[in-house]
Design a protein around this motif. Structure first.
Motif, PDB file in Angstrom:
ATOM      1  N   TYR A  95       5.448 -18.497 -16.247  1.00 41.43           N
ATOM      2  CA  TYR A  95       5.179 -17.520 -15.320  1.00 41.43           C
ATOM      3  C   TYR A  95       4.614 -16.915 -14.261  1.00 41.43           C
ATOM      4  O   TYR A  95       3.872 -18.131 -14.450  1.00 41.43           O
ATOM      5  N   GLY A  96       5.047 -15.906 -13.046  1.00 45.99           N
ATOM      6  CA  GLY A  96       3.827 -16.404 -11.837  1.00 45.99           C
ATOM      7  C   GLY A  96       2.242 -15.615 -12.498  1.00 45.99           C
ATOM      8  O   GLY A  96       1.371 -15.936 -12.146  1.00 45.99           O
ATOM      9  N   LEU A  97       2.353 -14.227 -13.090  1.00 41.21           N
ATOM     10  CA  LEU A  97       1.461 -13.785 -12.950  1.00 41.21           C
ATOM     11  C   LEU A  97       1.729 -13.388 -14.866  1.00 41.21           C
ATOM     12  O   LEU A  97       2.082 -12.479 -15.074  1.00 41.21           O
ATOM     13  N   THR A  98       0.247 -13.053 -15.080  1.00 43.08           N
ATOM     14  CA  THR A  98      -0.551 -12.589 -16.147  1.00 43.08           C
ATOM     15  C   THR A  98      -1.171 -11.721 -16.532  1.00 43.08           C
ATOM     16  O   THR A  98      -2.386 -11.822 -15.193  1.00 43.08           O
ATOM     17  N   ALA A  99      -1.464 -11.306 -17.563  1.00 39.71           N
ATOM     18  CA  ALA A  99      -3.316  -9.705 -17.837  1.00 39.71           C
ATOM     19  C   ALA A  99      -3.060  -9.186 -18.404  1.00 39.71           C
ATOM     20  O   ALA A  99      -2.881 -10.147 -20.395  1.00 39.71           O
ATOM     21  N   ASN A 100      -4.653  -8.641 -19.250  1.00 38.55           N
ATOM     22  CA  ASN A 100      -4.652  -8.025 -19.481  1.00 38.55           C
ATOM     23  C   ASN A 100      -4.011  -6.604 -20.073  1.00 38.55           C
ATOM     24  O   ASN A 100      -3.355  -6.137 -19.282  1.00 38.55           O
ATOM     25  N   LYS A 101      -3.863  -6.351 -21.308  1.00 37.52           N
ATOM     26  CA  LYS A 101      -3.495  -3.960 -21.364  1.00 37.52           C
ATOM     27  C   LYS A 101      -4.308  -3.886 -20.585  1.00 37.52           C
ATOM     28  O   LYS A 101      -5.633  -4.127 -20.533  1.00 37.52           O
ATOM     29  N   SER A 102      -3.448  -3.041 -20.218  1.00 38.97           N
ATOM     30  CA  SER A 102      -4.714  -1.611 -19.418  1.00 38.97           C
ATOM     31  C   SER A 102      -5.158  -0.912 -20.043  1.00 38.97           C
ATOM     32  O   SER A 102      -5.267  -0.328 -21.286  1.00 38.97           O
ATOM     33  N   THR A 103      -5.951  -0.082 -19.691  1.00 40.10           N
ATOM     34  CA  THR A 103      -7.862   0.856 -20.165  1.00 40.10           C
ATOM     35  C   THR A 103      -7.241   1.794 -19.127  1.00 40.10           C
ATOM     36  O   THR A 103      -8.408   1.704 -18.451  1.00 40.10           O
ATOM     37  N   GLY A 104      -6.867   3.156 -19.378  1.00 41.16           N
ATOM     38  CA  GLY A 104      -7.297   3.864 -18.590  1.00 41.16           C
ATOM     39  C   GLY A 104      -7.049   3.595 -17.400  1.00 41.16           C
ATOM     40  O   GLY A 104      -6.196   3.173 -17.135  1.00 41.16           O
ATOM     41  N   PHE A 105      -7.160   4.282 -15.793  1.00 41.82           N
ATOM     42  CA  PHE A 105      -6.816   4.394 -14.547  1.00 41.82           C
ATOM     43  C   PHE A 105      -6.808   2.640 -14.251  1.00 41.82           C
ATOM     44  O   PHE A 105      -7.330   2.173 -12.849  1.00 41.82           O
ATOM     45  N   ASN A 106      -8.075   1.597 -15.460  1.00 39.66           N
ATOM     46  CA  ASN A 106      -8.070   0.633 -14.971  1.00 39.66           C
ATOM     47  C   ASN A 106      -7.216  -0.645 -15.324  1.00 39.66           C
ATOM     48  O   ASN A 106      -7.731  -0.929 -16.064  1.00 39.66           O
ATOM     49  N   THR A 107      -6.596  -0.843 -14.679  1.00 33.92           N
ATOM     50  CA  THR A 107      -5.657  -1.499 -14.976  1.00 33.92           C
ATOM     51  C   THR A 107      -5.597  -3.211 -14.405  1.00 33.92           C
ATOM     52  O   THR A 107      -6.196  -3.344 -12.879  1.00 33.92           O
ATOM     53  N   SER A 108      -4.852  -3.844 -14.609  1.00 30.72           N
ATOM     54  CA  SER A 108      -5.593  -5.421 -14.353  1.00 30.72           C
ATOM     55  C   SER A 108      -4.418  -5.622 -13.211  1.00 30.72           C
ATOM     56  O   SER A 108      -4.834  -6.528 -12.529  1.00 30.72           O
ATOM     57  N   PHE A 109      -3.771  -4.676 -12.845  1.00 31.46           N
ATOM     58  CA  PHE A 109      -2.821  -4.534 -10.938  1.00 31.46           C
ATOM     59  C   PHE A 109      -3.419  -3.502  -9.925  1.00 31.46           C
ATOM     60  O   PHE A 109      -2.758  -3.147  -9.743  1.00 31.46           O
ATOM     61  N   ASN A 110      -4.196  -3.052 -10.437  1.00 34.10           N
ATOM     62  CA  ASN A 110      -4.785  -2.938  -9.591  1.00 34.10           C
ATOM     63  C   ASN A 110      -4.998  -3.114  -8.189  1.00 34.10           C
ATOM     64  O   ASN A 110      -4.794  -2.276  -6.923  1.00 34.10           O
ATOM     65  N   PHE A 111      -5.590  -4.528  -7.992  1.00 36.45           N
ATOM     66  CA  PHE A 111      -5.089  -4.974  -6.847  1.00 36.45           C
ATOM     67  C   PHE A 111      -3.912  -4.679  -5.756  1.00 36.45           C
ATOM     68  O   PHE A 111      -4.117  -4.457  -4.644  1.00 36.45           O
ATOM     69  N   ILE A 112      -3.042  -4.523  -6.625  1.00 33.49           N
ATOM     70  CA  ILE A 112      -1.594  -4.569  -5.651  1.00 33.49           C
ATOM     71  C   ILE A 112      -1.283  -2.514  -5.191  1.00 33.49           C
ATOM     72  O   ILE A 112      -0.968  -2.556  -4.821  1.00 33.49           O
ATOM     73  N   LEU A 113      -1.823  -1.877  -6.309  1.00 33.87           N
ATOM     74  CA  LEU A 113      -2.477  -0.809  -5.171  1.00 33.87           C
ATOM     75  C   LEU A 113      -3.432  -0.466  -4.747  1.00 33.87           C
ATOM     76  O   LEU A 113      -3.308   0.584  -2.840  1.00 33.87           O
ATOM     77  N   TYR A 114      -4.521  -1.304  -4.480  1.00 29.58           N
ATOM     78  CA  TYR A 114      -5.636  -1.115  -3.443  1.00 29.58           C
ATOM     79  C   TYR A 114      -4.947  -1.417  -1.552  1.00 29.58           C
ATOM     80  O   TYR A 114      -4.912  -1.910  -0.549  1.00 29.58           O
ATOM     81  N   ALA A 115      -3.575  -2.657  -2.468  1.00 31.68           N
ATOM     82  CA  ALA A 115      -3.756  -3.512  -0.513  1.00 31.68           C
ATOM     83  C   ALA A 115      -2.574  -2.374  -0.451  1.00 31.68           C
ATOM     84  O   ALA A 115      -2.578  -2.787   1.044  1.00 31.68           O
ATOM     85  N   TYR A 116      -1.752  -1.520  -1.170  1.00 28.83           N
ATOM     86  CA  TYR A 116      -0.771  -0.196  -0.837  1.00 28.83           C
ATOM     87  C   TYR A 116      -1.555   0.113   0.117  1.00 28.83           C
ATOM     88  O   TYR A 116      -1.130   1.181   0.363  1.00 28.83           O
ATOM     89  N   GLY A 117      -3.060   0.760   0.235  1.00 27.98           N
ATOM     90  CA  GLY A 117      -3.691   0.945   0.744  1.00 27.98           C
ATOM     91  C   GLY A 117      -5.167   2.643  -0.218  1.00 27.98           C
ATOM     92  O   GLY A 117      -4.918   3.831   0.038  1.00 27.98           O
ATOM     93  N   LEU A 118      -4.275   2.334  -1.344  1.00 25.94           N
ATOM     94  CA  LEU A 118      -5.167   2.932  -2.607  1.00 25.94           C
ATOM     95  C   LEU A 118      -6.619   3.369  -1.763  1.00 25.94           C
ATOM     96  O   LEU A 118      -6.971   1.629  -1.842  1.00 25.94           O
ATOM     97  N   PRO A 119      -7.356   4.597  -1.223  1.00 23.50           N
ATOM     98  CA  PRO A 119      -8.778   4.202  -1.020  1.00 23.50           C
ATOM     99  C   PRO A 119      -9.436   3.969  -2.103  1.00 23.50           C
ATOM    100  O   PRO A 119     -10.694   3.612  -1.112  1.00 23.50           O
ATOM    101  N   HIS A 120      -9.282   4.644  -3.457  1.00 22.95           N
ATOM    102  CA  HIS A 120     -11.082   4.534  -3.752  1.00 22.95           C
ATOM    103  C   HIS A 120     -10.395   3.982  -5.724  1.00 22.95           C
ATOM    104  O   HIS A 120      -9.375   3.984  -6.227  1.00 22.95           O
ATOM    105  N   GLY A 121     -11.744   4.310  -6.581  1.00 18.87           N
ATOM    106  CA  GLY A 121     -10.522   3.823  -7.531  1.00 18.87           C
ATOM    107  C   GLY A 121     -11.000   4.364  -8.858  1.00 18.87           C
ATOM    108  O   GLY A 121     -10.353   4.333 -10.136  1.00 18.87           O
ATOM    109  N   ASP A 122     -11.245   5.571  -8.762  1.00 19.48           N
ATOM    110  CA  ASP A 122     -10.972   6.762  -9.289  1.00 19.48           C
ATOM    111  C   ASP A 122     -10.763   8.016  -8.653  1.00 19.48           C
ATOM    112  O   ASP A 122      -9.892   8.206 -10.046  1.00 19.48           O
ATOM    113  N   TRP A 123     -10.763   8.583  -7.851  1.00 16.68           N
ATOM    114  CA  TRP A 123      -9.776   9.392  -7.544  1.00 16.68           C
ATOM    115  C   TRP A 123      -9.808   9.912  -5.847  1.00 16.68           C
ATOM    116  O   TRP A 123     -10.310   8.786  -5.664  1.00 16.68           O
ATOM    117  N   VAL A 124      -8.880  10.645  -5.460  1.00 15.03           N
ATOM    118  CA  VAL A 124      -8.547  10.324  -4.427  1.00 15.03           C
ATOM    119  C   VAL A 124      -8.279  12.116  -3.540  1.00 15.03           C
ATOM    120  O   VAL A 124      -8.380  12.774  -5.157  1.00 15.03           O
TER     121      VAL A 124
END
Length: 507
Positions: free
Chosen positions: A204-233
């Motif tokens: 498989y291409g990608l694996t990760a850990n199970k998520s904990t709240g907003f802090n997901t292993s895939f947040n790097f994808i959200l940041y790439a699309y322009g999510l400006p902050h890690g806690d709130w917007v």
């Protein structure tokens, strides 16, 4: 803290008291004074680093601390993350002089409200290391202008980056992906083109850990699309809202869902803990995984090469999105908090012990030991005397004393690696790469309402997030329903508090 060893479960009742007299220090030296007065008893209750060895009677590092500070130190260690045991100990009323607890936490807020902790403000002129750290990055941790302890929150460095099977990319004729589009193509090639040449469709291409709240292993994808902050917007009116109401969240979820639909993601990632995630990487099941590196660089690559001698560990900045934006992990707002309690016989001495633990003098002692006993130095070259170090609980291969980590600092915080560390240059380089991916927060503080409601709201978010990724919910309808339920189940109360904190921060 060296290579991971078995976690040691050290019950509070079995914690060892180590005193200056027990270590054989003479009275005049142990007192730290000229008049031979008795040293000040200091009881330190901490989760510590329970990957380390237990502190034994006769420990020469404890004796040296006692001698330099004029104290009689007793260290009580509970299992790492055993904060409930610390809460129980504090609730008995028989308080230690110094205590370490998780930050933020309801317990810490209660202790401050009930006057159980001593403000350090009056001692700060004598605590230069603590003072500098508080004023540089952590001024927001003050409560009504008072610092009730040292908050250990790593804001400058991270070791979390995107790792990959460099040997597989070489086999497939691919370079490390620099964009989300290239990442997709690389994962597709890993999944479909048999990178390990075993003739099976088992990668498989990608694996990760199970998520904990907003802090997901895939947040790097959200940041790439322009999510400006890690806690709130903020929304169009400037009010604070949850990150799932930002357009980048929807775009990121749709990208991840595409990976899921095309079976490019490990289907068991929802169940993975850290060990399971790493095992899949070693065993040739996955090509990419978010992972902490630094001192783990050699451990991960060595473990990989035990299974596949040709295996190579690669690491990279998170890929950029359509507008060139990228990020990997948000600046932490949580960590540990080491404080002086109202029961301290000498609060100033207790505060100076915390300062010592952070100071260069203290770090040198805890990391290296006593020169001529635990190590020798010729120029910049250090030779570790492992036989003597073992007697005082130092971890092997040049790693540190049991008291070194887990209350006010970790190795990453001070960029510490012993000179014996294999691949030390790559380890430090990985931190440079990872730290480029730190994303700022919108609001510095964590409100009591977030602490109170975080578990319930985090579970609700995870449920909807994962159901949208895996196709069990439509994305638009899922976000709309999540927004309503999240507010109804306590999110409205949290947002009210966070908006007030945000407005106060702007003043």
């Amino acid at each position: 803290m060296g290579n991971k060893k078995k976690w040691l479960a050290l019950p509070l009742s079995a914690a060892l008291a180590v005193t200056a007299a027990g270590c054989g220090a003479d009275k005049e030296s142990a007192s730290g004074t000229d008049n031979g007065s008795a040293p000040v008893k200091i009881v330190f209750l901490t989760p510590g680093d329970t990957a380390a060895k237990a502190i034994q009677p006769g420990d020469r590092i404890i004796a040296e601390i006692n001698k330099r500070l004029g104290i009689d130190l007793e260290v009580k260690v509970v299992p790492e993350s055993g904060f409930e045991k610390i809460n129980v100990a504090m609730a008995t009323g028989d308080l230690p002089d110094i205590v370490t607890i998780n930050y933020p936490s309801a317990s810490l807020s209660q202790w401050i409200a009930e006057g159980m902790l001593v403000p350090l403000n009056q001692y700060l002129p004598q605590l230069p290391t603590i003072k500098a750290k508080l004023e540089k990055d952590l001024a927001w941790t003050a409560v009504n202008g008072n610092y009730y302890g040292y908050p250990f929150i790593e804001t400058e460095r991270t070791n979390t980056t995107l790792t990959y099977r460099a040997d597989w990319l070489e086999t497939l004729g691919l370079k490390p992906p620099q964009t989300l589009d290239e990442l997709y193509q690389a994962m597709k090639a890993i999944t479909q083109n048999d990178p390990d040449k075993n003739g099976k469709a088992d990668t498989y291409g990608l694996t990760a850990n199970k998520s904990t709240g907003f802090n997901t292993s895939f947040n790097f994808i959200l940041y790439a699309y322009g999510l400006p902050h890690g806690d709130w917007v903020t929304d169009s009116s400037g009010k604070v809202v949850p990150i799932f109401e930002h357009p980048a969240f929807k775009q990121g979820v749709e990208y991840i869902r595409k990976l899921w639909n095309e079976k490019l993601i490990d289907p068991e990632f929802l169940l993975n803990d850290t060990q399971q995630r790493e095992q899949k990487f070693y065993q040739g099941k996955v090509g990419f995984m978010p992972a902490p590196l630094f001192r783990h660089v050699n451990r991960l690559e060595s473990s990989l090469q035990k299974v596949n001698p040709q295996g190579k560990l690669g690491y990279m900045q998170s890929p950029a999105g359509p507008d060139g934006k990228r990020g990997m992990i948000s600046t932490p707002k949580n960590g540990l908090f080491t404080a002086v309690t109202k029961q301290a016989k000498n609060p100033e001495k207790a505060a100076k012990f915390i300062e010592f633990m952070l100071s260069k003098e203290g770090r040198d002692l805890l990391q290296l030991g006593l020169e001529g006993v635990h190590y020798t130095k010729q120029g910049d070259t250090i030779t570790y005397n492992e036989e003597e170090r073992t007697k005082d609980g130092f971890s092997p291969s040049g790693w540190s004393h049991p008291l070194a980590w887990g209350s006010v600092v970790w190795p990453l915080t001070v960029n510490y690696l012993p000179q014996t560390e294999p691949q030390a240059d790559r380890a430090k380089q990985s931190v440079e790469v990872a730290s480029k991916g730190i994303v700022p927060n919108l609001v510095n503080v964590t409100t009591p309402e977030e602490v109170e409601m975080g578990g319930v709201l985090g579970e609700l978010f995870n449920q909807y997030y994962l159901e949208m990724i895996t196709g069990k919910r439509e994305v638009d309808a899922g976000i709309a329903e999540l927004s309503k339920k999240w507010r109804d189940q306590g999110g409205a109360k949290v947002l009210d508090a966070v908006n007030k904190a945000y407005q106060a921060q702007k003043k």
